[in-house]
Every structure is written in structure tokens, then in C-alpha cells.
Design an enzyme around this catalytic site. Structure first.
Site: not given
Length: 321
Positions: A108, A189, A192
Site C-alpha cells: 500500500k 473479488k 465493498k
């Protein structure tokens, strides 16, 4: 034995979260298990405070509506003082090298000129989540296994240096659950926090929107209904979703359809019916803020009572207080 799991309010709860985790917590959870909304973890990158607060309440309502035992549910930030104190003690137990080698931090932070310090230190906060509650099992995917290993190392180091306080947790593979892929791009995947919500079914989506998203799901040009995840990933995704909602097996279900249209219609209706009671109960809870606040306060107090002696011992043995 205490098991601990969490869900982060980085976006609304989606179908993969529900089928893969939340529904399992409701069915298999024990009275000693801990399920919490990890809103502090959602602050490691830029966030909107009002949206974070709203998503936290929404996720709490979804968990209760799905049947997760309210006595086992809490919100992470309701224990911010306890977690803050233990996180500092654990940061004084952890080394920079241990934190910096976490794979998620590397992934990240790569290519970014600046990242929040919390992105580096949040695995220590995660260790505090685990150790504070005395969790012995932490069901996680491969992406979080390294963080549980850090919690194990810190528990052993603290116990060996200051005295026995913490149970040494272990990562466990959760029971096999639905592998829900993005409807618009089955190579990834369902998430959300996806920037494009066209391929994501959210628990609170109205039925017509659920149907529309599933009808537009990417399939292929083979024009043959069969369960072949490698050759027909989009079709396999629909069969796996249908199986998760009906209790069938993807390969067996495939034999009941001759065309993609009928499969999409059946999957859409199965998802709508699976989510209907959860969506309706969630809306009722969100429309009754006093009841939701009561459940939240009770969960926070119960969780606080469970961890108080452990935190007091950790502070005392490490020389504080």
C-alpha cells in the site's frame, strides 16, 4: 475458547462479506466469541469522518440483523482508551523492522511519496485487538496471516519479558465459504470499497437493483452452462453465488439450466430472498437509533469488562500506574 473476527467500514457491507463471513458468524458464533467493527483501521488512509461514522452504524446494524449475537458485537473505537493504552505498550515491544516488513504496508505504500504513519503501525493495533480480548483463534485469510504472526510474537515477547498476561493466538483458516467475485470483472473479488459499484451487490441494495446488477453480470460466449471456474469464471461466479444462497453444489446446479438468462434470473431471485430479511431488519434498526445505541453500549460494556483485568495487568507489569 475466544475467537475474534472483524469487519472494516471502508464501504457498505456487500454480498461477499455477508456470505463469506457475517452469515457464518451468526450460525457458528459462540457466546465467548468477539465480532467487532474495526473503524479505527479505516483511518489508515484518507477518510470522510461523517461517512465513517455512518458506515460504522450501518455495519453494526447489519451484523445484528443477520443474527450475530448482540452480546458478541462491539465497535472498536468504543474501546479507544483501552486499545490506545495497550497499543502503546505493544509498540514499545515491537521493532521497526517487524512493522516495516508487513506485506500490506509494503504493497500500500509503494509508489506513494507519503503515507500515514498508521499504515505502518496498524498491525500493532490489530495485535492489541487480539491480545486485549484474550483471543486464542483468529480466522483470517492469507492477507492477514502475517499480522496474526506479529501478535503471536509480541505476546510471547511481552510474557517472557514482563510476566504472563496474554494468550498466544493462532491464525486459523475459516470454514470454506462462498468465493464471491466482482460481477463486472470476475478476475477480482467483490469488494465493498470498489470504485465501480456495477459489479458489487450490497446488502442494502433494493431488490430491483440487485436483479439489474446480476442480469448484467459478465459471462462469456461459450453459451454452455457448466461449472468451469478456469474457462468460464463469470458463469462459475454466478453458480457459486446461487449455491451459497440455496445450499446446493455449483456443478450440480449447472445441470438444471440450459441458458445464461435463466441462470441469472434464478441467481438474482435467490440473492434477493437471501438478503431480504437482513435488509429489512437493518432498516428497522437504522430507523430506531435508540435501540441501536442500546445494543452498541451494551456490547461495549461487556467487551470492556472482559478486557479490563488483562489491560491492568499489562500496564502494571510493564511499569505503569
Amino acid at each position: 475458547m475466544v475467537r475474534l473476527s472483524a469487519i472494516t467500514p471502508s464501504g457498505p457491507v456487500q454480498l461477499g462479506n455477508y456470505l463469506g463471513a457475517v452469515r457464518r458468524w451468526a450460525v457458528d458464533g459462540g457466546e465467548d466469541d468477539v465480532y467487532f467493527i474495526s473503524d479505527l483501521h479505516a483511518m489508515t488512509t484518507s477518510h470522510n469522518p461523517s461517512r465513517l461514522r455512518a458506515l460504522t452504524r450501518e455495519q453494526l446494524a447489519v451484523l445484528i440483523a443477520a443474527g450475530v449475537d448482540p452480546r458478541s458485537v462491539s465497535v472498536q473505537s468504543d474501546l479507544v482508551r483501552e486499545l490506545g493504552a495497550l497499543t502503546w505498550v505493544l509498540e514499545c515491544t515491537c521493532t521497526y523492522g517487524e512493522a516495516a516488513r508487513m506485506v500490506q504496508f509494503k504493497e500500500k505504500s509503494v509508489g506513494r511519496p507519503s503515507v500515514r504513519l498508521s499504515l505502518l503501525t496498524y498491525p500493532v493495533l490489530m495485535a492489541a485487538d487480539i491480545l486485549l480480548q484474550g483471543a486464542r483463534e483468529v480466522p483470517v485469510g492469507d492477507d492477514q496471516r502475517q499480522h496474526v504472526e506479529l501478535a503471536r510474537a509480541l505476546a510471547r515477547r511481552f510474557n517472557g519479558t514482563y510476566g504472563e498476561v496474554f494468550a498466544v493466538p493462532r491464525a486459523v483458516v475459516p470454514p470454506t465459504a462462498a468465493r464471491v467475485r466482482d460481477l463486472a470483472d470476475p478476475s477480482r473479488k467483490m469488494a465493498k470499497s470498489a470504485t465501480d459499484a456495477a459489479g458489487t451487490v450490497f446488502v442494502l441494495d433494493p431488490p430491483d437493483l440487485v436483479r439489474r446488477k446480476i442480469r448484467r453480470a459478465v459471462t462469456d460466449e461459450v453459451a454452455r452452462v457448466r461449472y468451469a471456474p478456469e474457462e468460464q469464471p463469470g458463469l462459475a461466479n454466478l453458480l457459486e453465488i446461487l449455491a451459497a444462497c440455496t445450499g446446493g453444489e455449483p456443478a450440480a446446479l449447472a445441470d438444471g439450466f440450459t441458458g445464461y438468462h435463466d441462470l441469472k434470473e434464478a441467481t438474482a431471485e435467490a440473492v434477493v430472498e437471501e438478503l431480504r430479511p437482513v435488509r429489512e431488519r437493518t432498516r428497522q434498526l437504522l430507523d430506531d437509533p435508540a435501540e441501536l445505541d442500546r445494543v452498541r453500549a451494551h456490547g461495549a460494556e461487556r467487551t470492556r469488562d472482559r478486557c479490563r483485568h488483562r489491560l491492568d495487568a499489562a500496564l502494571r507489569l510493564s511499569g505503569l500506574g
